[in-house]
Design a protein around this motif. Structure first.
Motif, PDB file in Angstrom:
ATOM      1  N   ILE A 193       3.149   5.802  -7.029  1.00 23.93           N
ATOM      2  CA  ILE A 193       2.873   5.272  -8.211  1.00 23.93           C
ATOM      3  C   ILE A 193       3.201   3.827  -8.549  1.00 23.93           C
ATOM      4  CG2 ILE A 193       3.737   5.646 -10.732  1.00 23.93           C
ATOM      5  CD1 ILE A 193       4.290   8.625  -9.959  1.00 23.93           C
ATOM      6  N   GLY A 194       4.157   3.347  -8.072  1.00 24.94           N
ATOM      7  CA  GLY A 194       4.425   1.927  -8.147  1.00 24.94           C
ATOM      8  C   GLY A 194       3.245   0.984  -7.201  1.00 24.94           C
ATOM      9  N   ILE A 195       2.720   1.502  -6.033  1.00 27.89           N
ATOM     10  CA  ILE A 195       1.641   0.714  -5.807  1.00 27.89           C
ATOM     11  C   ILE A 195       0.300   0.788  -6.500  1.00 27.89           C
ATOM     12  CG2 ILE A 195      -0.194   0.946  -3.922  1.00 27.89           C
ATOM     13  CD1 ILE A 195       2.108   1.876  -1.934  1.00 27.89           C
ATOM     14  N   THR A 196       0.008   2.133  -7.181  1.00 26.89           N
ATOM     15  CA  THR A 196      -0.995   2.289  -8.087  1.00 26.89           C
ATOM     16  C   THR A 196      -0.979   1.033  -9.242  1.00 26.89           C
ATOM     17  OG1 THR A 196      -1.217   4.580  -7.228  1.00 26.89           O
ATOM     18  CG2 THR A 196      -2.364   3.856  -9.643  1.00 26.89           C
ATOM     19  N   ARG A 197       0.264   1.157  -9.809  1.00 27.58           N
ATOM     20  CA  ARG A 197       0.357   0.128 -10.902  1.00 27.58           C
ATOM     21  C   ARG A 197       0.115  -1.216 -10.508  1.00 27.58           C
ATOM     22  NH1 ARG A 197       6.835  -1.183 -13.032  1.00 27.58           N
ATOM     23  NH2 ARG A 197       6.112  -3.214 -14.218  1.00 27.58           N
ATOM     24  N   ARG A 198       0.511  -1.574  -9.344  1.00 30.47           N
ATOM     25  CA  ARG A 198       0.299  -3.282  -8.997  1.00 30.47           C
ATOM     26  C   ARG A 198      -0.991  -3.232  -8.174  1.00 30.47           C
ATOM     27  NH1 ARG A 198       3.644  -6.181 -12.056  1.00 30.47           N
ATOM     28  NH2 ARG A 198       6.071  -5.290 -11.622  1.00 30.47           N
ATOM     29  N   LEU A 199      -2.202  -2.385  -8.030  1.00 32.68           N
ATOM     30  CA  LEU A 199      -3.362  -2.722  -7.303  1.00 32.68           C
ATOM     31  C   LEU A 199      -4.051  -3.492  -8.344  1.00 32.68           C
ATOM     32  CD1 LEU A 199      -4.317   0.938  -6.236  1.00 32.68           C
ATOM     33  CD2 LEU A 199      -3.395  -1.063  -4.929  1.00 32.68           C
ATOM     34  N   ASP A 200      -3.887  -3.856  -9.524  1.00 32.89           N
ATOM     35  CA  ASP A 200      -4.649  -4.683 -10.168  1.00 32.89           C
ATOM     36  C   ASP A 200      -4.528  -6.065  -9.673  1.00 32.89           C
ATOM     37  OD1 ASP A 200      -5.960  -3.373 -11.862  1.00 32.89           O
ATOM     38  OD2 ASP A 200      -4.612  -3.337 -13.630  1.00 32.89           O
ATOM     39  N   HIS A 201      -3.138  -6.516  -9.279  1.00 35.58           N
ATOM     40  CA  HIS A 201      -2.782  -7.780  -8.522  1.00 35.58           C
ATOM     41  C   HIS A 201      -3.560  -7.786  -7.293  1.00 35.58           C
ATOM     42  CE1 HIS A 201      -0.348 -10.842  -6.878  1.00 35.58           C
ATOM     43  NE2 HIS A 201      -0.157 -10.183  -6.001  1.00 35.58           N
ATOM     44  N   VAL A 202      -3.493  -6.839  -6.565  1.00 33.19           N
ATOM     45  CA  VAL A 202      -4.153  -7.038  -5.138  1.00 33.19           C
ATOM     46  C   VAL A 202      -5.539  -7.201  -5.284  1.00 33.19           C
ATOM     47  CG1 VAL A 202      -4.756  -5.805  -3.016  1.00 33.19           C
ATOM     48  CG2 VAL A 202      -2.357  -5.473  -4.097  1.00 33.19           C
ATOM     49  N   ALA A 203      -6.261  -6.366  -6.339  1.00 31.42           N
ATOM     50  CA  ALA A 203      -7.725  -6.831  -6.555  1.00 31.42           C
ATOM     51  C   ALA A 203      -7.990  -8.107  -7.137  1.00 31.42           C
ATOM     52  CB  ALA A 203      -8.457  -5.495  -7.578  1.00 31.42           C
ATOM     53  N   SER A 204      -7.085  -8.655  -7.702  1.00 32.53           N
ATOM     54  CA  SER A 204      -7.386  -9.916  -8.398  1.00 32.53           C
ATOM     55  C   SER A 204      -7.394 -11.095  -7.204  1.00 32.53           C
ATOM     56  CB  SER A 204      -6.211 -10.280  -9.442  1.00 32.53           C
ATOM     57  OG  SER A 204      -5.070 -10.618  -8.587  1.00 32.53           O
ATOM     58  N   LEU A 205      -6.902 -10.721  -6.267  1.00 28.28           N
ATOM     59  CA  LEU A 205      -7.043 -11.856  -5.121  1.00 28.28           C
ATOM     60  C   LEU A 205      -8.401 -11.680  -4.431  1.00 28.28           C
ATOM     61  CD1 LEU A 205      -3.772 -10.787  -3.056  1.00 28.28           C
ATOM     62  CD2 LEU A 205      -4.171 -12.693  -4.401  1.00 28.28           C
ATOM     63  N   GLY A 206      -9.329 -10.812  -4.686  1.00 28.62           N
ATOM     64  CA  GLY A 206     -10.353 -10.692  -4.003  1.00 28.62           C
ATOM     65  C   GLY A 206     -10.605 -10.217  -2.722  1.00 28.62           C
ATOM     66  N   VAL A 207      -9.486  -9.455  -2.145  1.00 30.37           N
ATOM     67  CA  VAL A 207      -9.700  -8.815  -0.859  1.00 30.37           C
ATOM     68  C   VAL A 207     -10.607  -7.398  -1.113  1.00 30.37           C
ATOM     69  CG1 VAL A 207      -7.294  -9.641  -0.388  1.00 30.37           C
ATOM     70  CG2 VAL A 207      -7.316  -7.354  -1.410  1.00 30.37           C
ATOM     71  N   ASP A 208     -10.742  -7.022   0.131  1.00 26.12           N
ATOM     72  CA  ASP A 208     -11.649  -5.722   0.162  1.00 26.12           C
ATOM     73  C   ASP A 208     -10.944  -4.392   0.681  1.00 26.12           C
ATOM     74  OD1 ASP A 208     -14.260  -7.223   0.503  1.00 26.12           O
ATOM     75  OD2 ASP A 208     -12.999  -8.340   2.030  1.00 26.12           O
ATOM     76  N   ALA A 209      -9.499  -4.529   0.901  1.00 27.40           N
ATOM     77  CA  ALA A 209      -8.800  -3.262   1.406  1.00 27.40           C
ATOM     78  C   ALA A 209      -7.242  -3.482   1.262  1.00 27.40           C
ATOM     79  CB  ALA A 209      -9.512  -2.650   2.879  1.00 27.40           C
ATOM     80  N   ILE A 210      -6.798  -2.427   1.260  1.00 23.16           N
ATOM     81  CA  ILE A 210      -5.304  -2.252   1.356  1.00 23.16           C
ATOM     82  C   ILE A 210      -5.127  -1.367   2.729  1.00 23.16           C
ATOM     83  CG2 ILE A 210      -4.781  -2.550  -0.930  1.00 23.16           C
ATOM     84  CD1 ILE A 210      -4.067   0.291  -1.263  1.00 23.16           C
ATOM     85  N   TRP A 211      -4.018  -1.703   3.425  1.00 22.83           N
ATOM     86  CA  TRP A 211      -3.439  -1.162   4.494  1.00 22.83           C
ATOM     87  C   TRP A 211      -2.072  -0.670   4.220  1.00 22.83           C
ATOM     88  CZ3 TRP A 211      -1.405  -4.462   9.013  1.00 22.83           C
ATOM     89  CH2 TRP A 211      -0.360  -4.066   9.693  1.00 22.83           C
ATOM     90  N   LEU A 212      -1.611   0.510   4.022  1.00 21.17           N
ATOM     91  CA  LEU A 212      -0.356   1.188   3.929  1.00 21.17           C
ATOM     92  C   LEU A 212       0.384   1.504   5.051  1.00 21.17           C
ATOM     93  CD1 LEU A 212      -1.689   1.339   0.890  1.00 21.17           C
ATOM     94  CD2 LEU A 212      -0.543   3.511   0.606  1.00 21.17           C
ATOM     95  N   SER A 213       1.492   0.893   5.224  1.00 20.65           N
ATOM     96  CA  SER A 213       2.464   1.344   6.276  1.00 20.65           C
ATOM     97  C   SER A 213       2.962   2.851   5.997  1.00 20.65           C
ATOM     98  CB  SER A 213       3.648   0.467   6.375  1.00 20.65           C
ATOM     99  OG  SER A 213       3.358  -0.896   6.811  1.00 20.65           O
ATOM    100  N   PRO A 214       3.351   3.680   6.875  1.00 19.78           N
ATOM    101  CA  PRO A 214       3.540   4.960   6.775  1.00 19.78           C
ATOM    102  C   PRO A 214       4.102   5.493   5.563  1.00 19.78           C
ATOM    103  CG  PRO A 214       4.104   4.353   8.973  1.00 19.78           C
ATOM    104  CD  PRO A 214       3.717   3.082   8.418  1.00 19.78           C
ATOM    105  N   ILE A 215       3.560   6.638   5.017  1.00 20.90           N
ATOM    106  CA  ILE A 215       4.113   7.250   3.809  1.00 20.90           C
ATOM    107  C   ILE A 215       4.234   8.451   3.915  1.00 20.90           C
ATOM    108  CG2 ILE A 215       2.970   5.732   2.089  1.00 20.90           C
ATOM    109  CD1 ILE A 215       0.617   7.702   1.850  1.00 20.90           C
ATOM    110  N   PHE A 216       4.424   9.135   5.259  1.00 22.29           N
ATOM    111  CA  PHE A 216       4.521  10.513   5.581  1.00 22.29           C
ATOM    112  C   PHE A 216       5.893  11.059   5.652  1.00 22.29           C
ATOM    113  CE2 PHE A 216       1.168   8.396   8.425  1.00 22.29           C
ATOM    114  CZ  PHE A 216      -0.108   8.852   7.554  1.00 22.29           C
TER     115      PHE A 216
END
Length: 532
Positions: free
Chosen positions: A30-53
C-alpha cells in the motif's frame, strides 16, 4: 508489441524501505502504491520490486517459503493487484524478483525433502553423502561465510546452500523442480506482471560430479568466498536449456521480459551475459555487476560496454550504478573534495547515455549517500557475522526519506526497521523542489534520454581521449549524438570543431572549444572532431 524493455529506464524499489502504510516500521505494498506518483514523475518506464513473497525473512525475503503468496509484512494479494493496477494506470510496467536457485528451509518442498530419502520430493534439493570421515562432499563455500553444505541427521546427508543455511539450493537437474518453478512464474504472468528479475541466475546448476573449486590466487581479502574460483558450483552450460524453457514461457505472453542477475565480474561475467542473452531464445537481458564496484575511470566503463558488444552482438545488457547489495555509488566514488550533487548528476548523465537498459535504485535521484551503521543497528547476516571487516548491505537499504520535517522522514510513524539518519534526511524529497536540485536534474536527464532516439536504440562508438574523459558517439540512422563526460573534479577543455551543445549539458562551447566543468558533461549534435 514493441520490445519496450530495450531502451527502458527501470526504477528498483526495495519494498521494506520505500513507504510504510500501517505503522509497523516496514514498507509495504500500500505504501508503494501511495508513492508511485513520485516514481512516474521521474519519467521511468518500469518498477522492479525486490521479493514480496511469504518468507521467514532470514535474508529479507530472498528466502522464499511460498512462491505464490504475499508475505503479511507487505500486505495481501489484493494490495498487490491494486499496486499493479495503479502502476499500469501511470504507464509503469511491473517487474518482480524471482528467487529460483534456492528456497527457504521453511518451504513445504524442503520440509518434505529433508524428512527422508524416499518420497516425491526427496531429490528436489541438492543432497550429497559425506566423505568417509564425515566431512562435506567438497570444498564449496557459501557466499555468506563457511562451507556451502549443512548436515541433515534425518537423511544422514548434506544439503547444498550457496547462501545461508536457511536457503537450501533447489535441484534443477530434476525436471519436476523446473516444472514447479515455471508454474510459479506462470502464476504471476497471469496476475499481470510485465517481467521478472531473476536472482542469481547463474547459480541454477552445479557440476554433477561435485568437483572441488580451484583456488583464486588473485584474492586474499576478508571475503573467504572469493578465495575460490567458482567454476564447478555455478556457471554451468546446463543452465542454457532451462533458460530456454523460461523464455518459451514468457513468449506466450505479449510484451513480457526477463532480466537475469549475473554476479560475476570481469571476463567470466561478460561471457555469461553473452551466453545468456544471445540468440533471442534465452534471457531478454542480463543485469551486470560490472559497474557496481569502486572503479571510476573512463577506461573501465568503456571496457564494460565494448566487451559486451564484442562478445554478444545480438545480446542485451542492463546497467546500473547502485542497488540493494552494494554501497551507494555517490559514496563509493566520492572523494574528500568532490561535490556529491555534481557527482550524482554526472553519474546519471553518463548511465542514461549508455547502450542497453538502465536501472536506477530508489533514492539515487536524491543523491542519497550510504548510511553509516552502528553494530547494534545491523540486520544483514554477513555483517552480523563478520563485523566490522564486512559492513554488510544495511547501509544502502535504509528507508527512503520523503519529508525532512516529518518523523522518520515520512517513511513511517513507528520505529523503522533500519534507521533514518540526518545525512539522508538532508536530501529528502521535500528538500528538492527547486529546479537546481538533483531530483530535478534526474527528471531532465531521463526526459533527454527519451527524446534522443540514438540514446535508446543507437550504436556506440568510443572516442580515444585520455583520462578522465569518457566520450562516445551514439548513432541511429542519420542521427548522431556525441556524449562527453569529465570523470575528474577539475575543468577540462577540449578542441571541438563546430560543436552544437544540447541541453541539459553541463559545459560551455565557444570558438572551437568545449569546456567541461569538474564532473561536467555534454551532448553535442552530430559528430564534431574532439581532441585534447
Amino acid at each position: 508489441m514493441q520490445e519496450w524493455w530495450r531502451d527502458a529506464v527501470i526504477y528498483q524499489i526495495y519494498p521494506r524501505s520505500f513507504q510504510d502504510s500501517n505503522g509497523d516500521g516496514i514498507g509495504d505494498l500500500i505504501g508503494i502504491t501511495r508513492r508511485l506518483d513520485h516514481v512516474a514523475s521521474l519519467g521511468v518506464d518500469a518498477i522492479w520490486l525486490s521479493p514480496i513473497f511469504t518468507s521467514p525473512m532470514k535474508d529479507m525475503g530472498y528466502d522464499v517459503a511460498d512462491y505464490t503468496g504475499i508475505d503479511p509484512l507487505f500486505g495481501t494479494m489484493e494490495d498487490f493487484d491494486a499496486m499493479v493496477a495503479r502502476a499500469h494506470e501511470l504507464g509503469l510496467k511491473v517487474i518482480i524478483d524471482q528467487v529460483l536457485s534456492h528456497s527457504s528451509d521453511q518451504h513445504p518442498w524442503f520440509a518434505e525433502s529433508r524428512a527422508s530419502r524416499e518420497g516425491d520430493k526427496a531429490d528436489w534439493y541438492v543432497w550429497a553423502d559425506p566423505k568417509p570421515d564425515g566431512t562435506p562432499p567438497n570444498n564449496w563455500l557459501s557466499v555468506f561465510g563457511g562451507p556451502a553444505w549443512e548436515w541433515e541427521p534425518r537423511r544422514r546427508q548434506y544439503y547444498l546452500h550457496n547462501f545461508l543455511t536457511e536457503q537450501p539450493d533447489l535441484n534443477l537437474w530434476n525436471p519436476a523442480v523446473q516444472d514447479a518453478l515455471l508454474d510459479t512464474m506462470r502464476f504471476w504472468l497471469e496476475r499481470g506482471v510485465d517481467g521478472f528479475r531473476l536472482d542469481t541466475v547463474n547459480y541454477y546448476f552445479h557440476h554433477g560430479d561435485l568437483r572441488d573449486n580451484p583456488p583464486n590466487p588473485d584474492y586474499r581479502g576478508p571475503d573467504a568466498y572469493s578465495w575460490q574460483r567458482h567454476v564447478e558450483s555455478r556457471n554451468q552450460p546446463d543452465n542454457i536449456a532451462f533458460l530456454k524453457r523460461m523464455r518459451a514461457l514468457t513468449d506466450e505472453y505479449e510484451g513480457r521480459m526477463m532480466v537475469g542477475e549475473v554476479g560475476d565480474q570481469g571476463e567470466t561475467g561478460i561471457r555469461i551475459m553473452a551466453e545468456y542473452t544471445s540468440g533471442g531464445d534465452k534471457l531478454h537481458m542480463c543485469y551486470s555487476f560490472e559497474m557496481l564496484g569502486r572503479t571510476f575511470t573512463a577506461a573501465h566503463f568503456r571496457r564494460c560496454i565494448e566487451e559486451v558488444q564484442n562478445s554478444a552482438a545480438d545480446g542485451h545488457s542492463c546497467w546500473s550504478f547502485s542497488n540493494h547489495d552494494v554501497v551507494r555509488h555517490v559514496t563509493r566514488w566520492q572523494t574528500e573534495t568532490s561535490d556529491p550533487d555534481r557527482l550524482a548528476r554526472l553519474s546519471a548523465a553518463m548511465l542514461l547515455s549508455f547502450p542497453g537498459t538502465i536501472c536506477l535504485y530508489q533514492g539515487e535521484e536524491l543523491a542519497l549517500p550510504e548510511t553509516v551503521m552502528e553494530r547494534h543497528e545491523l540486520t544483514d547476516p554477513p555483517a552480523l557475522r563478520y563485523w566490522p571487516e564486512i559492513k554488510g548491505r544495511d547501509g544502502c537499504r535504509t528507508p527512503m526519506p520523503w519529508d525532512a520535517q516529518a518523523p522518520q522522514g515520512g517513511f513511517t510513524d513507528a520505529a523503522p526497521w533500519l534507521p533514518v539518519k540526518a545525512p539522508q534526511l538532508d536530501r529528502a524529497v521535500s528538500t528538492q523542489g527547486g529546479e537546481d536540485s538533483t531530483l530535478a536534474a534526474y527528471r531532465r536527464l531521463i526526459a533527454f534520454r527519451k527524446a534522443q532516439e540514438p540514446l535508446g536504440h543507437g550504436t556506440t562508438e568510443f572516442l580515444d581521449l585520455s583520462e578522465p574523459i569518457l566520450a562516445f558517439r551514439r548513432r541511429k540512422g542519420d542521427e548522431v549524438l556525441t556524449c562527453v563526460f569529465n570523470l575528474g573534479e577539475t575543468p577540462v577543455t577540449l578542441q571541438a570543431d563546430s560543436a552544437e551543445l544540447l541541453d541539459p549539458s553541463d559545459a560551455e562551447a565557444s570558438h572551437g572549444t568545449l569546456t567541461l566543468r569538474g564532473h561536467g558533461f555534454a551532448w553535442l549534435q552530430g559528430a564534431p572532431a574532439l581532441s585534447a
